[in-house]
Structures are given as structure tokens and as C-alpha cells.
Write an enzyme that holds these catalytic residues in place. Structure first.
Site, PDB file in Angstrom:
ATOM      1  N   HIS A 308       0.853  -1.184   0.000  1.00 26.32           N
ATOM      2  CA  HIS A 308       0.000   0.000   0.000  1.00 26.32           C
ATOM      3  C   HIS A 308       0.885   1.230   0.000  1.00 26.32           C
ATOM      4  O   HIS A 308       1.931   1.234   0.638  1.00 26.32           O
ATOM      5  CB  HIS A 308      -0.909   0.014   1.252  1.00 26.32           C
ATOM      6  N   ASP A 365      -8.033  -5.404   0.403  1.00 29.60           N
ATOM      7  CA  ASP A 365      -8.567  -6.297  -0.627  1.00 29.60           C
ATOM      8  C   ASP A 365      -8.130  -7.748  -0.471  1.00 29.60           C
ATOM      9  O   ASP A 365      -8.643  -8.621  -1.167  1.00 29.60           O
ATOM     10  CB  ASP A 365      -8.153  -5.790  -2.014  1.00 29.60           C
TER      11      ASP A 365
END
Ligand code: ACO
Length: 430
Positions: A308, A365
């Protein structure tokens, strides 16, 4: 007292400029470079906005080093535990938690905006049956501006509020119908006695020919997924909505631009890619082979659902998702071999030097697809569900941008490295 400024010197000319530092409630301070071009004749250069704050915001705060996520100051863990998606929608849009009466009235308003114009139904038949539902979403969300132009004065707060409510309310209907169209199944209208997530599941799975009851475990799990995706400050899709909206484009056009940005596998499309990746890995025994591929800079394979831009720590949403996987699979009596592969993959990656050094952890996710599979949601609808959840974030950030005293059209600059000026040569002389 030292001055709260940064001095920047151009060593080639010796010219200096003093730039003010601005400090927020939490997080790194920013250097205000607004006058840099005027004073020094230079721009800053930051591809991918790795070190650039594009706005001031009061909506969401992330501490990527510590794995903290706050919506309007409230920790995501507390909201996941005690709140629900529509209350979070209220919180994000209005900036505070509602009273009971305000909450009831908000839910009532959203519920009474869930129908979509009958004319919009005809749009669906123009799409190929095999179209990806995100392709349908981009088209139908953009088309809302052709049907709801009665409240499109972006400078009127009431018009902005009605458009935001319409987007939050209609997104599940548009999404469920994208799925129904792809299956050749009848569109199911919203039911006002159902809750937000319940209504979506009913429109996805019920048939006019027989009664259908939404499983409350499934409705609560879906509501949690929507809540966890509700906002995430200046990510790619939100920045897209802000940029599109900064030209004073209408909210439906701006949000459809955001839907397009979300679709990519490096952003919201990752949830679909994670499940496809886990299927390709196929078994725990194959994991080391794929970890090796992720190490190889010449291989385009990445561990989807890992890494991320902001989190250099466990994504707090992923931690909640992981726990919820256990609860949902147990409550629905589902056994999913992909969950076993995901858990083992995480365990191996978190001990692997490549991932440790780069601080790559599971993101939101990584586990959301396991829950959605257990609810019977097809893989192609995963990013669509992210779209439903993120809609409130997009409209809240769009509203904040339009009401900011620093409102300006978004217009980045560039470092031109193309051909120097040259003269056109007529075709016959080339
Ligand atoms: N698998 C393998 N290597 C990775 C991964 C991954 N998932 N993510 C990052 N890396 C590596 C990069 O190759 C790079 O290595 P290098 O320094 O040797 O070149 C390093 O880690 C830094 O990665 P960047 O791509 O520069 O980091 P950036 O902040 O630009 O990208 C992103 C973040 C796009 C999320 C990236 O981690 C990624 O592609 N992850 C997989 C896709 C994904 O899960 N996206 C969902 C994000 S969450 C969301 O949008 C809801």
C-alpha cells in the site's frame, strides 16, 4: 522562536525562498509551495504524488506507519464494531455522528431515493451481456446526470446534498442491475422495508417467482465491507473525483470518473485480482513458487492484495476483514480452500525478507474477496461492491473541495522533456 518555514536555495543562482510550514491535527506537516513558481520560477517534481498533499481535509486520517485509520476522528475498529454503513455515511458527509432522529430521517431519505428512473433501465440493454459490470457502472453512473438535472447547481448546498443522497441511494440498485443484466435475469426493484445491504442482496439474488429471505449474517458482513471501504482520504479514485469536480463538472460525471479510476487492479480492482491469483496458485504447496515470482523484478507478477502506498504496517481494515472471514465462513457453514491458501500466503510473505524490507502487508482487498465469495457474490462484482461503499467518500470529498476557501481547478504542472521548438516541414519536403 524559530520561524515555521523551510528555506529553499537554488544553488545555481544563489536565490532563496522561504516557504511556510503548515501543520495539521495529526500527521506530517506540509511545506506550502504555492509561491514557489512566482518567487523562484520553478515547480516541484513528484510523480505519483508520493510526497505531495493535494488539499486540506477534515474527513479521514491515516497513519500508515502505525496502521491507524480514522473517519472524522473515530477509529475504524470502533465504527466497525458499533456502527453501520449508513451511520458512517452520515458521519462522513455531515462531519458528526447523528442523533437517533437524525439517523432515522437520513435512513428514510436514502431508502426513498433507491429507485432509479425507468428510462435508465433501457441503458442496460445497450450493453453487451458479457460486459464487465464495472464497464456498466462507469456508463450508468455517468448517465445519471442526464436524468437528474433538477438538482445540479453545484454552488447550492441543498443541490449538492440531494445529488449526494441520490448517488449513495442508487448505487446498490445500479450495481445489482448490472449483475442481473449480465445473467439475463429480471431486474428486482428496491424494497423500502429492507436495510441498505439487505436491499442490495435482495436485488442481487431474489426472483419475482418465489419468496426470498436475506440471511442476516450475509447482510451484516456486506454492511461491514461497505463501511470499511467508505473513505480512504486522497487515494487514486478520490483524487480523480476531486480533479474532475474541480472543473465544476456535475457530481455524477465526477463520480463516474472515480468509478473508472477505482476499476484498475492496482486500486479497487485488486479484490477481484486477489481471488483470481489465489485460484491460480491453487494449493498451499505452490505458494513458494509464486513468492519467488513476486521477488523477480523482470516478472510482472505481484502479490495482489499486498502493499500500500500509505500503510507500511498491517492495514487495519485487513485485520478486521481477516477476523470477519472466520466468523462469516463459520456462521454460513462455508469451507473455502482459497481462505486456507490466503492465510498461508500471508504467513509466508510476512516472514519473507523481500516483503519485510519493503514493508508489504495485506491490504483491505486481500481478505474481502473470501467474504464476498461466501455470500455468493461473483468475482466480477467485487470492485462494484467497493464502488458502492466508496461512493460516500467520493461525494464527501467532492463537497469538501467545492466548499474550500482554497477552491481552484486542479491543474498539475510538468517537466517538459520533449523536442525543443522546431519548424514544421511540409509533407513533400520530408
Ligand atoms: N508484490 C510484490 N512486490 C511489491 C508489491 C506486491 N504486491 N507491492 C509493492 N511491491 C514492491 C515493488 O516492486 C517495489 O519494489 P522495488 O523497490 O524493488 O522496486 C516496492 O515494493 C515499492 O512498491 P511501489 O509499487 O513503488 O509502491 P507504490 O506505493 O507505488 O504502490 C501499490 C502501492 C500499487 C498498492 C502496490 O503495493 C501494489 O501494486 N500492490 C498490489 C495491488 C494491490 O493490492 N492494490 C490494492 C491497494 S489497496 C486499494 O487500493 C484499495
Amino acid at each position: 522562536m524559530p520561524k515555521d518555514t523551510v528555506t529553499l536555495t537554488d544553488n545555481s543562482t544563489g536565490k532563496s525562498v522561504e516557504l511556510p510550514i503548515r501543520r495539521g491535527t495529526h500527521g506530517p506537516a506540509v511545506v506550502d509551495i504555492g509561491n514557489l513558481y512566482k518567487d523562484l520560477g520553478m515547480f516541484t517534481y513528484d510523480p505519483g504524488f508520493v510526497a505531495t498533499a493535494s488539499c486540506r481535509s477534515t474527513i479521514t486520517y491515516i497513519d500508515g506507519e502505525k496502521g491507524v485509520l480514522l473517519y472524522r476522528g473515530y477509529p475504524i475498529e470502533q465504527l466497525a464494531e458499533g456502527s453501520n454503513h449508513l451511520e458512517v455515511c452520515y458521519l462522513l458527509w455531515y462531519g458528526r455522528l447523528p442523533s437517533k432522529a437524525e439517523y432515522d430521517s437520513f435512513v428514510d431519505t436514502i431508502t426513498h431515493h433507491t429507485m432509479i428512473h425507468e428510462g435508465l433501465k433501457d441503458f442496460y440493454s445497450g450493453f453487451h451481456r458479457g460486459a464487465h459490470p464495472m464497464a456498466v457502472m462507469v456508463g450508468v453512473v455517468g448517465a445519471l446526470s442526464a436524468f437528474y438535472h433538477d438538482f445540479l447547481d453545484i454552488n447550492d448546498p441543498m443541490h449538492r446534498e440531494v445529488s449526494a443522497q441520490r448517488l449513495i441511494a442508487k448505487m446498490p440498485t445500479i450495481a445489482a442491475w448490472a449483475h442481473r443484466y449480465s445473467r439475463g435475469q429480471p431486474f428486482i426493484y428496491p424494497q423500502n422495508h429492507l436495510g441498505y445491504a439487505e436491499n442490495f442482496l435482495n436485488m442481487m439474488f431474489s426472483f419475482p417467482s418465489e419468496p426470498y429471505t436475506v440471511n442476516p449474517v450475509a447482510a451484516r458482513a456486506l454492511d461491514l465491507i461497505l463501511l470499511l471501504h467508505a473513505d480512504h482520504e486522497q487515494n487514486a479514485s478520490t483524487s480523480t473525483v476531486r480533479l474532475a469536480g474541480s472543473s465544476d463538472a456535475n457530481p455524477f460525471a465526477a463520480v463516474s470518473a472515480g468509478v473508472g479510476a477505482l476499476w484498475g487492479p492496482l486500486h479497487g480492482g485488486a479484490s477481484e485480482s486477489v481471488v483470481n491469483m489465489l485460484k491460480t496458485i491453487g494449493s498451499v504447496a505452490n505458494i513458494p513458487k509464486f513468492i519467488e515470482r513476486a521477488h523477480d523484478p523482470k516478472d510482472t507478477f505481484r502479490l495482489m492484495g499486498f502493499g500500500h502506498r500509505v500503510y507500511k504496517h498491517y492495514d487495519p481494515r485487513a485485520a478486521i476483514m481477516r477476523r470477519t472471514c472466520y466468523d462469516v465462513l463459520k456462521a454460513l457453514n462455508v469451507s473455502d480452500p482459497l481462505f486456507e491458501i490466503a492465510l498461508k500466503l500471508e504467513e509466508i510473505a510476512l516472514k519473507d525478507d523481500y516483503f519485510v524490507q519493503r514493508k508489504l502487508y495485506p491490504n483491505v482487498d486481500f481478505y474481502s474477496g473470501i467474504i464476498l465469495r461466501a455470500l455468493g457474490i461473483p468475482t466480477s462484482m467485487f470492485t462494484v461492491i467497493f464502488t458502492i461503499g466508496r461512493t460516500v467518500g467520493w461525494v464527501s470529498q467532492w463537497n469538501e473541495m467545492l466548499t474550500s476557501d482554497e477552491r481552484k481547478i486542479g491543474r498539475p504542472r510538468q517537466l517538459y522533456v520533449g523536442a525543443p521548438q522546431r519548424d514544421y516541414v511540409p509533407l513533400e519536403k520530408r
